[in-house]
Design a protein around this motif. Structure first.
Motif, PDB file in Angstrom:
ATOM      1  N   ASP A 274      74.524 -59.480 -23.551  1.00 26.85           N
ATOM      2  CA  ASP A 274      74.013 -60.849 -23.456  1.00 26.85           C
ATOM      3  C   ASP A 274      72.679 -60.931 -24.174  1.00 26.85           C
ATOM      4  OD1 ASP A 274      72.338 -59.444 -21.831  1.00 26.85           O
ATOM      5  OD2 ASP A 274      72.734 -60.582 -20.014  1.00 26.85           O
ATOM      6  N   ALA A 275      72.146 -62.161 -24.260  1.00 25.93           N
ATOM      7  CA  ALA A 275      70.843 -62.368 -24.884  1.00 25.93           C
ATOM      8  C   ALA A 275      69.771 -61.696 -24.044  1.00 25.93           C
ATOM      9  CB  ALA A 275      70.546 -63.865 -25.026  1.00 25.93           C
TER      10      ALA A 275
ATOM     11  N   ASP B  60      68.203 -63.715 -29.092  1.00 27.09           N
ATOM     12  CA  ASP B  60      69.589 -63.493 -29.516  1.00 27.09           C
ATOM     13  C   ASP B  60      69.775 -62.054 -29.990  1.00 27.09           C
ATOM     14  OD1 ASP B  60      70.210 -66.066 -28.924  1.00 27.09           O
ATOM     15  OD2 ASP B  60      69.945 -66.814 -30.960  1.00 27.09           O
ATOM     16  N   VAL B  61      69.908 -61.135 -29.033  1.00 27.72           N
ATOM     17  CA  VAL B  61      70.185 -59.737 -29.362  1.00 27.72           C
ATOM     18  C   VAL B  61      71.547 -59.307 -28.838  1.00 27.72           C
ATOM     19  CG1 VAL B  61      67.753 -59.042 -29.445  1.00 27.72           C
ATOM     20  CG2 VAL B  61      68.974 -59.006 -27.263  1.00 27.72           C
ATOM     21  N   ASP B  62      72.363 -60.279 -28.418  1.00 26.48           N
ATOM     22  CA  ASP B  62      73.680 -59.916 -27.919  1.00 26.48           C
ATOM     23  C   ASP B  62      74.519 -59.324 -29.040  1.00 26.48           C
ATOM     24  OD1 ASP B  62      73.441 -62.384 -29.092  1.00 26.48           O
ATOM     25  OD2 ASP B  62      75.238 -63.203 -28.129  1.00 26.48           O
ATOM     26  N   ASN B  63      75.358 -58.335 -28.639  1.00 25.27           N
ATOM     27  CA  ASN B  63      76.238 -57.585 -29.542  1.00 25.27           C
ATOM     28  C   ASN B  63      75.474 -56.637 -30.463  1.00 25.27           C
ATOM     29  OD1 ASN B  63      78.632 -58.790 -28.554  1.00 25.27           O
ATOM     30  ND2 ASN B  63      78.303 -60.587 -29.874  1.00 25.27           N
ATOM     31  N   CYS B  64      74.174 -56.514 -30.304  1.00 26.13           N
ATOM     32  CA  CYS B  64      73.441 -55.480 -31.039  1.00 26.13           C
ATOM     33  C   CYS B  64      73.709 -54.120 -30.395  1.00 26.13           C
ATOM     34  CB  CYS B  64      71.943 -55.772 -31.027  1.00 26.13           C
ATOM     35  SG  CYS B  64      71.472 -57.236 -31.987  1.00 26.13           S
ATOM     36  N   HIS B  65      73.535 -53.057 -31.161  1.00 23.06           N
ATOM     37  CA  HIS B  65      73.775 -51.705 -30.673  1.00 23.06           C
ATOM     38  C   HIS B  65      72.435 -50.998 -30.431  1.00 23.06           C
ATOM     39  CE1 HIS B  65      78.146 -51.329 -32.378  1.00 23.06           C
ATOM     40  NE2 HIS B  65      77.989 -52.324 -31.523  1.00 23.06           N
ATOM     41  N   VAL B  66      72.453 -50.120 -29.429  1.00 21.79           N
ATOM     42  CA  VAL B  66      71.272 -49.327 -29.082  1.00 21.79           C
ATOM     43  C   VAL B  66      71.717 -47.882 -28.937  1.00 21.79           C
ATOM     44  CG1 VAL B  66      69.401 -48.970 -27.439  1.00 21.79           C
ATOM     45  CG2 VAL B  66      70.228 -51.278 -27.880  1.00 21.79           C
ATOM     46  N   THR B  67      71.030 -46.989 -29.603  1.00 19.78           N
ATOM     47  CA  THR B  67      71.273 -45.561 -29.437  1.00 19.78           C
ATOM     48  C   THR B  67      70.224 -44.982 -28.502  1.00 19.78           C
ATOM     49  OG1 THR B  67      69.918 -45.019 -31.381  1.00 19.78           O
ATOM     50  CG2 THR B  67      72.279 -45.361 -31.733  1.00 19.78           C
ATOM     51  N   GLY B  68      70.619 -43.937 -27.795  1.00 13.07           N
ATOM     52  CA  GLY B  68      69.711 -43.312 -26.838  1.00 13.07           C
ATOM     53  C   GLY B  68      69.967 -41.826 -26.742  1.00 13.07           C
ATOM     54  N   ALA B  69      69.127 -41.167 -25.953  1.00 16.37           N
ATOM     55  CA  ALA B  69      69.239 -39.730 -25.715  1.00 16.37           C
ATOM     56  C   ALA B  69      69.260 -39.519 -24.201  1.00 16.37           C
ATOM     57  CB  ALA B  69      68.071 -38.974 -26.342  1.00 16.37           C
TER      58      ALA B  69
ATOM     59  N   PHE C 138      64.609 -57.206 -20.945  1.00 17.94           N
ATOM     60  CA  PHE C 138      65.771 -56.426 -20.530  1.00 17.94           C
ATOM     61  C   PHE C 138      67.038 -57.187 -20.897  1.00 17.94           C
ATOM     62  CE2 PHE C 138      64.643 -59.141 -17.017  1.00 17.94           C
ATOM     63  CZ  PHE C 138      65.839 -59.633 -16.555  1.00 17.94           C
ATOM     64  N   SER C 139      68.135 -56.438 -20.935  1.00 17.60           N
ATOM     65  CA  SER C 139      69.425 -57.017 -21.291  1.00 17.60           C
ATOM     66  C   SER C 139      70.530 -56.142 -20.717  1.00 17.60           C
ATOM     67  CB  SER C 139      69.572 -57.133 -22.811  1.00 17.60           C
ATOM     68  OG  SER C 139      70.857 -57.612 -23.163  1.00 17.60           O
ATOM     69  N   THR C 140      71.662 -56.764 -20.407  1.00 20.03           N
ATOM     70  CA  THR C 140      72.826 -56.029 -19.910  1.00 20.03           C
ATOM     71  C   THR C 140      73.499 -55.300 -21.061  1.00 20.03           C
ATOM     72  OG1 THR C 140      73.147 -57.693 -18.191  1.00 20.03           O
ATOM     73  CG2 THR C 140      74.994 -56.228 -18.659  1.00 20.03           C
ATOM     74  N   ALA C 141      73.882 -54.062 -20.819  1.00 19.63           N
ATOM     75  CA  ALA C 141      74.496 -53.240 -21.867  1.00 19.63           C
ATOM     76  C   ALA C 141      75.663 -52.482 -21.272  1.00 19.63           C
ATOM     77  CB  ALA C 141      73.475 -52.272 -22.461  1.00 19.63           C
TER      78      ALA C 141
ATOM     79  N   ASN D 296      82.216 -47.103 -20.722  1.00 24.16           N
ATOM     80  CA  ASN D 296      82.387 -48.468 -20.189  1.00 24.16           C
ATOM     81  C   ASN D 296      81.604 -48.712 -18.905  1.00 24.16           C
ATOM     82  OD1 ASN D 296      84.161 -49.188 -22.290  1.00 24.16           O
ATOM     83  ND2 ASN D 296      85.915 -48.368 -21.155  1.00 24.16           N
ATOM     84  N   ARG D 297      80.609 -47.892 -18.649  1.00 28.78           N
ATOM     85  CA  ARG D 297      79.724 -48.150 -17.510  1.00 28.78           C
ATOM     86  C   ARG D 297      78.739 -49.251 -17.891  1.00 28.78           C
ATOM     87  NH1 ARG D 297      78.918 -43.876 -13.925  1.00 28.78           N
ATOM     88  NH2 ARG D 297      77.326 -45.237 -12.994  1.00 28.78           N
ATOM     89  N   ILE D 298      78.415 -50.120 -16.945  1.00 27.89           N
ATOM     90  CA  ILE D 298      77.512 -51.238 -17.180  1.00 27.89           C
ATOM     91  C   ILE D 298      76.124 -50.870 -16.643  1.00 27.89           C
ATOM     92  CG2 ILE D 298      77.079 -53.688 -16.773  1.00 27.89           C
ATOM     93  CD1 ILE D 298      79.520 -53.126 -18.466  1.00 27.89           C
ATOM     94  N   GLY D 299      75.123 -51.176 -17.438  1.00 27.20           N
ATOM     95  CA  GLY D 299      73.747 -50.928 -17.032  1.00 27.20           C
ATOM     96  C   GLY D 299      72.805 -51.953 -17.638  1.00 27.20           C
ATOM     97  N   GLU D 300      71.543 -51.760 -17.409  1.00 26.30           N
ATOM     98  CA  GLU D 300      70.508 -52.639 -17.948  1.00 26.30           C
ATOM     99  C   GLU D 300      69.535 -51.804 -18.776  1.00 26.30           C
ATOM    100  OE1 GLU D 300      70.197 -55.938 -17.573  1.00 26.30           O
ATOM    101  OE2 GLU D 300      71.926 -56.187 -16.244  1.00 26.30           O
ATOM    102  N   ILE D 301      69.290 -52.256 -20.019  1.00 23.01           N
ATOM    103  CA  ILE D 301      68.253 -51.604 -20.821  1.00 23.01           C
ATOM    104  C   ILE D 301      66.941 -52.347 -20.592  1.00 23.01           C
ATOM    105  CG2 ILE D 301      69.944 -50.871 -22.535  1.00 23.01           C
ATOM    106  CD1 ILE D 301      68.659 -52.985 -24.421  1.00 23.01           C
ATOM    107  N   ILE D 302      65.878 -51.619 -20.394  1.00 25.04           N
ATOM    108  CA  ILE D 302      64.564 -52.181 -20.099  1.00 25.04           C
ATOM    109  C   ILE D 302      63.580 -51.614 -21.111  1.00 25.04           C
ATOM    110  CG2 ILE D 302      62.750 -52.414 -18.373  1.00 25.04           C
ATOM    111  CD1 ILE D 302      64.892 -51.963 -16.236  1.00 25.04           C
ATOM    112  N   LEU D 303      62.845 -52.490 -21.814  1.00 28.88           N
ATOM    113  CA  LEU D 303      61.893 -52.073 -22.841  1.00 28.88           C
ATOM    114  C   LEU D 303      60.552 -51.739 -22.201  1.00 28.88           C
ATOM    115  CD1 LEU D 303      62.582 -54.577 -25.779  1.00 28.88           C
ATOM    116  CD2 LEU D 303      63.587 -52.331 -25.348  1.00 28.88           C
TER     117      LEU D 303
END
Length: 424
Positions: free
Chosen positions: A247-248, A258-267, A217-220, A398-405
């Motif tokens: 963050d990482a 090291d996945v910080d600053n990577c982008h994630v698309t979602g639906a 998981f990571s903060t997004a 600009n809402r903060i959340g957590e992405i979980i794989l």
């Protein structure tokens, strides 16, 4: 003249005799006209079927023969057939043994070499050169499955051949220390230890440098706001969203990636019961310092600030205004209909009630009727628009959340130290 008692007795005898004759004639006629005359009775048919089963063991079981009895009968028949086949095979083997013994005796008399199986050596084809089994590799499994026979076409050094013995056709035959011929068949395992070692080496091990495991998981931060629909085709046609990792990635056992600053698309789609927008991850994109691009499909979801699945938003429904407008239009339509009825006259005749419009108020009646019909159509229009509208969940950017794989992702390239910004 006979006495009354004798007369009565005679009448009784005549009546009984006539009735008996009638019964006999009726039974004789029924017997002669019986269509089943000469055919076996049901009891005889059952007995015949039972005997048929015992004689021919192939008849199907009937009501008088149980399935167990039929199975026993068929088993006995099969056992007898097997005993007969075994006797025939035993007789043939004995005959073959006698023939082999006679040939061996004749060959011994004529000086022809005989093999250990009792067959003349002249009837054997030339034996192939034996191939020695390669020495096993230390530290690997030494078990070999029995019965697996193959040929090795690999160039490898062969050990010195065993002692040779002259054989048929002027060739040689390998023998052991006791002088017995060695079998020409070489049993070699199909799963060679060397091949197993190479197969294990070809399998690429998973490493945190190029793999994100399940549960990472990571903060997004949500870069794009959304109005997530809650009905209709919201599940099959969701709203696209874009997130950036802040963050990482947090991996199991306190490892980082090291996945910080990577982008994630979602639906995203909305849930009216929980008033949350649920986001399903689709693609993770990263750019390395050397310009290489990583773009891989990911499985996961987004959790909100409260740690629950989905981002809480504002429930917005515009159906109320449409329903209110439809209500007003329906009330106005009813008033127009009631006004138009005031300009109508009802007359009763022999044919029933007849409704007519007052000739002096034709214009007023037409205006009232037209207005009522038009307002009714407007009410139907607002109801149709209300049915097409669904509540939405508004979520700001600009809402903060957590992405979980929810599934592992293989990148194929090293991420550690390669996703940070280039330093000038």
């Amino acid at each position: 003249m006979d006495a009354p008692g004798k007369t009565k007795r005679k009448q009784l005898i005549i009546a009984v005799g006539g009735f008996s004759a009638f019964i006999i004639l009726m039974m004789g006629g029924m017997w002669l006209s019986d269509p089943n005359r000469g055919k076996p009775t049901p009891l005889e048919i059952q007995q015949e079927q039972s005997q048929e089963v015992m004689r021919d063991f192939t008849a199907r079981s009937s009501g008088s023969v149980s399935a167990e009895e039929t199975w026993i009968a068929l088993s006995e028949k099969r056992l007898k057939e097997l005993q007969t086949e075994n006797k025939i095979l035993r007789d043939r083997l004995e005959e073959i043994a006698r023939m082999v013994g006679n040939q061996g005796a004749n060959s011994a008399i004529q000086g022809t070499p005989v093999t250990s199986a009792g067959l003349p050596a002249t009837s054997l084809p030339p034996a192939p050169i034996p191939v020695a089994q390669p020495a096993p590799i230390p530290g690997q499994n030494q078990e070999q499955p029995t019965g697996e026979i193959t040929q090795q076409f690999v160039n490898r050094s062969l050990p010195p051949p065993p002692a040779q013995n002259p054989g048929a056709y002027g060739g040689t035959q390998a023998v052991n220390q006791d002088g017995q011929p060695i079998s020409r068949i070489q049993v070699i395992s199909l799963t060679d230890d060397t091949a197993q070692g190479q197969g294990d080496g070809n399998k690429k091990a998973k490493n945190v440098s190029h793999y994100l495991p399940t549960g990472a998981f990571s903060t997004a931060v949500l870069l794009s706001g959304m109005d997530a629909p809650t009905g209709g085709q919201a599940m099959s046609n969701p709203v696209p969203v874009l997130l950036r990792l802040m963050d990482a990635g947090q991996l199991p056992n306190f490892w980082n990636s090291d996945v910080d600053n990577c982008h994630v698309t979602g639906a995203a789609h909305g849930d009216i019961s929980s008033e949350r927008a649920h986001i399903r991850l689709e693609t993770l994109t990263c750019v390395l310092v050397n310009g290489d691009i990583i773009e891989e499909r990911v499985q996961g979801y987004v959790a909100g600030e409260d740690g629950k699945a989905g981002l809480r938003g504002r429930l917005v429904s515009k159906q109320g205004s449409m329903i209110a407008k439809s209500l007003l239009a329906g009330i106005a339509s009813g008033m127009g209909s009631s006004i138009s009825q005031q300009y109508q006259q009802v007359s009763t005749s022999a044919l029933g009630n007849v409704t007519t419009i007052d000739p002096n108020k034709t214009v007023q009646a037409g205006l009232a009727t037209g207005t009522g019909n038009a307002l009714e159509k407007i009410a139907d229009y607002y109801i149709a628009r209300a049915n097409e509208m669904y509540p939405i969940i508004e979520v700001d950017a600009n809402r903060i959340g957590e992405i979980i794989l929810l599934g592992g992702t293989e990148f194929g390239k090293n991420l550690i130290g390669n996703t940070r910004e280039r330093k000038e």
